[in-house]
Motif scaffolding. Structure first.
Motif, PDB file in Angstrom:
ATOM      1  N   LEU A 115     -19.460   3.912   0.218  1.00  0.00           N
ATOM      2  CA  LEU A 115     -19.929   3.253  -0.645  1.00  0.00           C
ATOM      3  C   LEU A 115     -19.454   2.889  -2.152  1.00  0.00           C
ATOM      4  CD1 LEU A 115     -23.579   4.988  -0.040  1.00  0.00           C
ATOM      5  CD2 LEU A 115     -22.858   2.763   0.307  1.00  0.00           C
ATOM      6  N   PHE A 116     -18.762   3.913  -2.742  1.00  0.00           N
ATOM      7  CA  PHE A 116     -17.772   3.918  -3.815  1.00  0.00           C
ATOM      8  C   PHE A 116     -16.867   2.592  -3.781  1.00  0.00           C
ATOM      9  CE2 PHE A 116     -13.940   4.431  -6.415  1.00  0.00           C
ATOM     10  CZ  PHE A 116     -14.555   4.512  -7.378  1.00  0.00           C
ATOM     11  N   TYR A 117     -16.234   2.349  -2.492  1.00  0.00           N
ATOM     12  CA  TYR A 117     -15.327   1.490  -2.412  1.00  0.00           C
ATOM     13  C   TYR A 117     -16.222   0.185  -2.542  1.00  0.00           C
ATOM     14  CZ  TYR A 117     -12.383  -1.940  -0.165  1.00  0.00           C
ATOM     15  OH  TYR A 117     -11.542  -3.090   0.262  1.00  0.00           O
ATOM     16  N   PHE A 122     -17.646  -4.704  -5.767  1.00  0.00           N
ATOM     17  CA  PHE A 122     -18.691  -5.796  -6.287  1.00  0.00           C
ATOM     18  C   PHE A 122     -18.385  -5.582  -7.547  1.00  0.00           C
ATOM     19  CE2 PHE A 122     -22.948  -5.729  -8.385  1.00  0.00           C
ATOM     20  CZ  PHE A 122     -23.094  -7.064  -8.040  1.00  0.00           C
ATOM     21  N   MET A 123     -18.410  -4.549  -8.307  1.00  0.00           N
ATOM     22  CA  MET A 123     -18.333  -4.491  -9.611  1.00  0.00           C
ATOM     23  C   MET A 123     -17.071  -5.074 -10.312  1.00  0.00           C
ATOM     24  SD  MET A 123     -19.732  -0.506 -10.744  1.00  0.00           S
ATOM     25  CE  MET A 123     -18.900   0.313  -9.680  1.00  0.00           C
ATOM     26  N   ALA A 155     -23.895   3.245 -13.821  1.00  0.00           N
ATOM     27  CA  ALA A 155     -24.196   4.449 -13.580  1.00  0.00           C
ATOM     28  C   ALA A 155     -25.148   4.731 -12.362  1.00  0.00           C
ATOM     29  CB  ALA A 155     -25.067   5.104 -14.829  1.00  0.00           C
ATOM     30  N   VAL A 156     -25.821   3.704 -12.051  1.00  0.00           N
ATOM     31  CA  VAL A 156     -27.158   3.709 -11.181  1.00  0.00           C
ATOM     32  C   VAL A 156     -26.033   3.502  -9.668  1.00  0.00           C
ATOM     33  CG1 VAL A 156     -28.763   2.380  -9.974  1.00  0.00           C
ATOM     34  CG2 VAL A 156     -28.875   2.760 -12.432  1.00  0.00           C
ATOM     35  N   LEU A 157     -25.227   2.628  -9.604  1.00  0.00           N
ATOM     36  CA  LEU A 157     -24.246   2.363  -8.498  1.00  0.00           C
ATOM     37  C   LEU A 157     -23.529   3.595  -8.241  1.00  0.00           C
ATOM     38  CD1 LEU A 157     -23.095  -1.559  -8.800  1.00  0.00           C
ATOM     39  CD2 LEU A 157     -24.978  -0.354  -7.321  1.00  0.00           C
TER      40      LEU A 157
END
Length: 195
Positions: A115-117, A122-123, A155-157
């Motif tokens: 998920l971090f990847y 995306f960010m 922060a949410v992501l």
């Protein structure tokens, strides 16, 4: 009104615990260790030879405190959901066996890293980067204080993998706690400015 008071009290406690024990204490120790105590000794393995300004450090702290407030809200939602048995968290090791404790730890790491990847990709998308992730990259010469230096949606992501794990992966609270510590340590190391 009583439920709101309990919610705000729990939120305050979670915020204080996260701020103190999941941010200030480990980050300050790591900062002292990498930037003060071993400053000269570790100069050869520093990525950048110059040191960040105090303005940079204060910006990192300011945004980290905002992120921790967001983490606390998500933590309170998780806490209430655990209390009402609306998560996959279990408390009896015998329910899944000893070997599953290790499997669930690996699953938590895999889910978090995956998920971090994707969230991170995306960010970094040009259309969203300035609105979601720019603040984190203002720390061009990061300190451990940058570990949680995020804009609110960032922060949410960054926090989202935790409720996903708790809601969908059977995980023992001790394993989840160890996973949180593991994640914190890898995050601090990544923002230490050292190779």
């Amino acid at each position: 009104m009583g439920n709101l008071f309990i919610y705000l009290k729990n939120l305050s406690v979670i915020f204080a615990l996260l701020l103190t024990f999941y941010y200030l204490v480990p980050v300050t120790i790591w900062y002292y260790w990498a930037f003060i105590k071993n400053k000269e000794k570790w100069l050869p393995i520093r990525i950048q030879k110059n040191y960040p300004t105090m303005d940079n450090v204060f910006r990192e702290i300011k945004y980290s405190i905002l992120s921790i407030l967001i983490f606390a809200v998500i933590g309170e939602i998780m806490y209430e959901s655990i209390l009402t048995n609306h998560t996959a968290m279990y408390f009896n090791v015998a329910d899944y066996g000893i070997s599953y404790l290790f499997i669930s730890f690996i699953l938590a790491i895999l889910i978090n890293d995956t998920l971090f990847y994707w969230f991170h990709r995306f960010m970094h998308w040009r259309l969203v980067f300035p609105y979601i992730h720019l603040i984190h990259h203002k720390s061009k010469n990061p300190t451990p204080f940058a570990s949680f230096s995020f804009q609110p949606l960032d922060a949410v992501l960054n926090a989202l993998p935790y409720p996903i794990i708790v809601f969908f992966v059977p995980i023992h609270p001790v394993v989840f706690f160890i996973f949180l510590i593991y994640n914190l340590m890898t995050n601090l190391a990544a923002h230490s400015g050292l190779e």
